[in-house]
Design a protein around this motif. Sequence first.
Motif, PDB file in Angstrom:
ATOM      1  N   ILE A  22      29.987  38.534  30.075  1.00 53.20           N
ATOM      2  CA  ILE A  22      28.984  37.635  30.663  1.00 53.20           C
ATOM      3  C   ILE A  22      27.816  38.469  31.159  1.00 53.20           C
ATOM      4  CG2 ILE A  22      30.415  35.675  31.317  1.00 53.20           C
ATOM      5  CD1 ILE A  22      30.927  36.946  33.961  1.00 53.20           C
ATOM      6  N   THR A  45      38.553  41.782  43.149  1.00 56.40           N
ATOM      7  CA  THR A  45      38.638  41.013  41.908  1.00 56.40           C
ATOM      8  C   THR A  45      37.328  41.031  41.126  1.00 56.40           C
ATOM      9  OG1 THR A  45      38.121  39.015  43.132  1.00 56.40           O
ATOM     10  CG2 THR A  45      40.429  39.420  42.694  1.00 56.40           C
ATOM     11  N   PHE A  51      36.209  43.313  39.531  1.00 56.41           N
ATOM     12  CA  PHE A  51      36.381  44.062  38.272  1.00 56.41           C
ATOM     13  C   PHE A  51      36.404  43.099  37.086  1.00 56.41           C
ATOM     14  CE2 PHE A  51      40.836  42.791  38.542  1.00 56.41           C
ATOM     15  CZ  PHE A  51      41.203  42.696  37.207  1.00 56.41           C
ATOM     16  N   GLU A  52      36.946  41.915  37.333  1.00 59.88           N
ATOM     17  CA  GLU A  52      37.084  40.963  36.242  1.00 59.88           C
ATOM     18  C   GLU A  52      35.722  40.434  35.787  1.00 59.88           C
ATOM     19  OE1 GLU A  52      39.653  37.699  37.119  1.00 59.88           O
ATOM     20  OE2 GLU A  52      40.400  37.696  35.065  1.00 59.88           O
ATOM     21  N   LEU A  53      34.847  40.193  36.770  1.00 63.53           N
ATOM     22  CA  LEU A  53      33.495  39.730  36.431  1.00 63.53           C
ATOM     23  C   LEU A  53      32.760  40.803  35.642  1.00 63.53           C
ATOM     24  CD1 LEU A  53      32.166  38.088  39.702  1.00 63.53           C
ATOM     25  CD2 LEU A  53      32.713  36.955  37.565  1.00 63.53           C
ATOM     26  N   LEU A  54      32.947  42.061  36.087  1.00 60.42           N
ATOM     27  CA  LEU A  54      32.219  43.157  35.450  1.00 60.42           C
ATOM     28  C   LEU A  54      32.725  43.434  34.043  1.00 60.42           C
ATOM     29  CD1 LEU A  54      32.004  45.620  38.469  1.00 60.42           C
ATOM     30  CD2 LEU A  54      30.201  44.160  37.582  1.00 60.42           C
ATOM     31  N   SER A  55      34.011  43.168  33.812  1.00 63.48           N
ATOM     32  CA  SER A  55      34.571  43.496  32.498  1.00 63.48           C
ATOM     33  C   SER A  55      34.523  42.301  31.539  1.00 63.48           C
ATOM     34  CB  SER A  55      36.003  43.991  32.646  1.00 63.48           C
ATOM     35  OG  SER A  55      36.830  42.953  33.112  1.00 63.48           O
ATOM     36  N   ALA A  56      34.048  41.161  32.027  1.00 64.17           N
ATOM     37  CA  ALA A  56      34.003  39.970  31.175  1.00 64.17           C
ATOM     38  C   ALA A  56      32.713  39.959  30.343  1.00 64.17           C
ATOM     39  CB  ALA A  56      34.080  38.720  32.034  1.00 64.17           C
TER      40      ALA A  56
END
Lengths: 253, 309
Positions: A97, A88, A90-95
């Motif tokens: 932030i 999961t 991937f979500e942090l990397l694509s957000a």
Amino acid sequence: MNFPAIWAIYVYEMKRFFRTLMESLLSPVISTSLYFVVFGAAIGSRIDQVEGVTYGAFIVPGLIMLSVMTQAISNASFGIYFPKFIGTIFELLSAPINFLEIVIGYVGAAATKALLIGVIILITAKLFVDIEVMHPGAMIAFLLLTCVSFSLFGFIIGIWSQNFQQLQLIPLLVITPLVFLGGAFYSISMLPPSWQTVTLFNPVVYLISGFRWSFFGVSDVPVVASLIAIGVFTALCLGVIWWIFKTGYRIKS
Amino acid sequence: MREIVKVEGLSKVYAGGFEALKGVDLSICEGEILALLGPNGAGKTTLISALCGITSPTGGSASIGGHDIITGYRAARRLVGLVPQEIALEPFELVINTVRFSRGLFGKRRDDALIEKILRQLSLWDKRNARTRELSDAMKRRVLIAKALCHEPRVLFLDEPTAGVDVELRRDMWKIVEGLRADGVTIILTTHYIEEAEAIADRIAVIDGGRILLTEDKVTLMQQMGRKTLRIDLKEPATAVPDALKAYGVVLSEDGMHLTYTYDTRGEGTGITRLLQALSSEGLALRDIQTTQSSLEEIFVGLIKEGVA
């Protein structure tokens, strides 16, 4: 600053903690109680006083530090390792932030949990021994700094780890010995002089000493040295994390 | 139409030396649906990962909504939603919480009405309080779609969204894609289900070996590359292809009941008129005539074989 993102990560992490509230709180309370039975009652009854403090009370700051450090590391390392493990991340990397926001979210949550556990152990300790805090402000400051810096350290371990074994390795191989040899259960002055010198290279000595000073007003090393040590450690961890996100080390190919 | 995604010479060499992208150029207009077709290992996922910030490109540049994906990553990523190929969900979290989390990550305030709408659209509303690990794979994929949609992206990347899902979800997906298109959302879809691209895409890009082989309007592509087949059903069985028809390359079926003629729509004349004239002068009685267009799949296979540069 993307505040909603920081808040989202923080809340998400805290939820995980509360989902396993019993396990999270029970084990530190039980292990602390065991330490009190063994060191405080069984062995402590044969030791008079250490630096003017009863042995039972003397070990309280060290015990709190032991739990806070291990909890901060395990919570923070697991918090970031798990998304890596299940994908999961991937979500942090694509957000939208940046690294600071991710760190504030994860480390903030891990530090909060460690702080809660520290407070609970202090309350548990009060049931066993009579203990007063001489410098409450300093006590809280040391506790907070330890929670944050060791959560930062845990975060690094979580990113570095490539499997669950590695996740356990550093706390087991490095932190536990450093804490045990860092004067959690004894005063440095009780050691032979040559070992006293060796001990001064152990960073945990400074934390426990400063923390104990906030309780009893006595310390193995100057309080300023304790503050500098924890400040340097925090800065080092922040530097490593900044480098991790800059290079994408083990999170981004 | 305004260009919303621009990729210029984007390349990616992995640490092991594998060159996944070899200078990709691609331009996508706002509101269009682009299907990125290619065999396994062609670079589809790497391209999407680079655009979304999951892998760092090693060369070239790209922008989304006019914002560079590196220097303006915040503004660029705010516009982007991603449904990854692999199912990755926190197993112990509630469906609704994991969707709320995604919205928060993208800097949006909590909006329960919107999340309810999305979950209902995806038939997930009844499952909102289920833990994600309790769901079937098809349901998990719906959750991933909900997570990507909940922050109202303007550009949506769907990486093999219907790989291994049931027919029902595929239909739902297409319906959702239609709805998003109506809202003006740009969609980039990778797939190796050609029928999917054929059904919903406006434009097709074919990628292989880390290079874009071609980008073309779907209809134009099919017209240009397409071959059509004319099938003629006869009333009476024929024993052989009449001499007058041999020049056209007409093939007779084994039972002698129908003739097949393949022609290229790119040609000036298709030769159908002359063929039919020849048929009637041969005195053959016709029962039925039908034409079929070759599918995108056949075109695609042809392209990859040729390695059109």
